[in-house]
Write an enzyme that holds these catalytic residues in place. Structure first.
Site, PDB file in Angstrom:
ATOM      1  N   LYS A 284      16.281  -1.042   9.481  1.00 42.23           N
ATOM      2  CA  LYS A 284      16.408   0.423   9.481  1.00 42.23           C
ATOM      3  C   LYS A 284      17.798   0.871   9.056  1.00 42.23           C
ATOM      4  O   LYS A 284      17.946   1.886   8.381  1.00 42.23           O
ATOM      5  CB  LYS A 284      16.093   0.998  10.869  1.00 42.23           C
TER       6      LYS A 284
ATOM      7  N   LYS B 108       3.423  -3.382   5.669  1.00 44.32           N
ATOM      8  CA  LYS B 108       2.730  -2.738   6.776  1.00 44.32           C
ATOM      9  C   LYS B 108       2.382  -1.282   6.432  1.00 44.32           C
ATOM     10  O   LYS B 108       3.171  -0.604   5.779  1.00 44.32           O
ATOM     11  CB  LYS B 108       3.667  -2.767   7.990  1.00 44.32           C
TER      12      LYS B 108
ATOM     13  N   LYS C 256       4.159   5.274   8.424  1.00 43.37           N
ATOM     14  CA  LYS C 256       4.264   6.727   8.282  1.00 43.37           C
ATOM     15  C   LYS C 256       5.359   7.091   7.284  1.00 43.37           C
ATOM     16  O   LYS C 256       5.409   8.203   6.791  1.00 43.37           O
ATOM     17  CB  LYS C 256       4.630   7.436   9.588  1.00 43.37           C
TER      18      LYS C 256
END
Ligand code: TRP
Length: 332
Positions: A111, A194, A197
């Site tokens: 991240k 994966k 969102k």
């Protein structure tokens, strides 16, 4: 009784991966465990959020939990920030967590990426807050996706460190529960990534808000390879897109991957996709409708969350009081 804690961040739209990998499994656990299902808004703000949007998505996640079949009269549904014990315990645990443990967290590395020096401290401390979520309730079981396994191991390590320092067996060691065929639903555009969102392409995922037409279109456009479907599970080895779509079908029908592969052996993708789209619409349609109905009455959702927060706090308050006493805080 065994107690479950799990949570989802109120960021962006929930999608099929959240449903098959998380919420649907929770629905099945609620009769066998005491369940606490949180909307982790404190985690959401580890990256910038728009306040109005955060309020909206918090209600949306609550509505999705309920629409998917979680009963708010038995399971506790609440948003994290309404129970102050999460933030308090997170601080206490952060003081006994070595930096070296946090430096190993792969999600932070992913991240933060190249922005390691500019992302907030909260993003780095995120796994400690997650440990606090679980330990605040002395939860024994935590249903999570594969990607959260490392965070859960850290939560166990923190519990062990606390117990060693302040009192043997205070926190039970939480067990991960990785459930279901499709715990890992992959992107419709790339079977090795994966479903997420945050993917820029909306065609990569099926949102729980998508209507029948959109679901049908996204599945028809999903990436495939030129071959017909294989005769055996081994034949999926180098075919991530075929494996993903068959895995989704298996999960939606509660069948094993093996059964699903046999069912579609030798079938071409266009026919299989038609069946899959129909199935997805049948399963997701009623959830989307119920969710929309609930969201039309936000006051009702807020009442459920408030009631959930009271119940959560009733469990958390004595635990945090006990922790403070063990640590040596005077409470005059
Ligand atoms: N980190 C989890 C995720 O992104 C969400 C989460 C926060 C969580 N606290 C938790 C999950 C406690 C399980 C238990 O998926």
């Amino acid at each position: 009784m065994d107690r479950i804690f799990s949570g989802i961040q109120p960021t962006g739209n929930l999608h099929l991966g959240n449903y098959l990998g998380a919420v649907r499994n929770w629905v099945r656990l609620q009769n066998d465990y005491e369940c606490i299902f949180c909307i982790v808004d404190l985690h959401a703000i580890t990256v910038p959020q728009d306040p109005a949007e955060l309020r909206r998505t918090t209600r949306e996640v609550a509505a999705t939990y309920i629409a998917a079949g979680i009963n708010p009269n038995s399971a506790v549904i609440f948003n994290q920030s309404t129970v102050s014990g999460h933030a308090e315990l997170s601080w206490l645990l952060s003081c006994i967590t070595p930096l070296g443990w946090l430096n190993r967290m792969t999600q932070f590395k992913d991240k933060a990426g190249k922005n390691r020096e500019s992302v907030g401290l909260g993003l780095y401390a995120y796994p400690v807050l997650m440990a606090a979520d679980i330990l605040l309730y002395k939860a024994t079981h935590v249903p999570v996706g594969e990607d959260q396994k490392q965070h859960l191991e850290l939560a166990r390590d923190i519990a062990i460190a606390f117990n060693r320092q302040f009192g043997e067996d205070f926190f039970p060691l939480p067990e991960p529960q990785i459930l279901g065929t499709a715990t890992r639903v992959m992107s419709l555009r790339d079977g090795t990534k994966k479903m997420s969102k945050s993917d820029i392409s909306d065609y990569s995922r099926i949102n729980l808000t998508d209507d029948a037409e959109t679901i049908d279109l996204k599945i028809r456009k999903a990436k495939t390879d030129p071959d017909a479907l294989p005769e055996s599970v081994e034949g999926l080895g180098s075919r991530p897109e075929a494996a993903n779509l068959l895995g989704i079908y298996a999960a939606l029908t509660d069948a094993s991957l093996g059964e699903t592969v046999s069912r579609f052996a030798g079938v071409d993708f266009s026919r299989f996709k038609k069946d899959l789209a129909e199935l997805a619409v049948t399963v997701l349609g009623p959830i989307a409708a119920e969710r929309a109905r609930l969201l039309a009455a936000p006051d009702h959702i807020d009442t459920i969350l408030r009631h959930g927060a009271e119940r959560a706090n009733a469990i958390a308050a004595p635990n945090i009081a006990h922790v403070k006493e063990l640590v040596g805080f005077l409470s005059p």
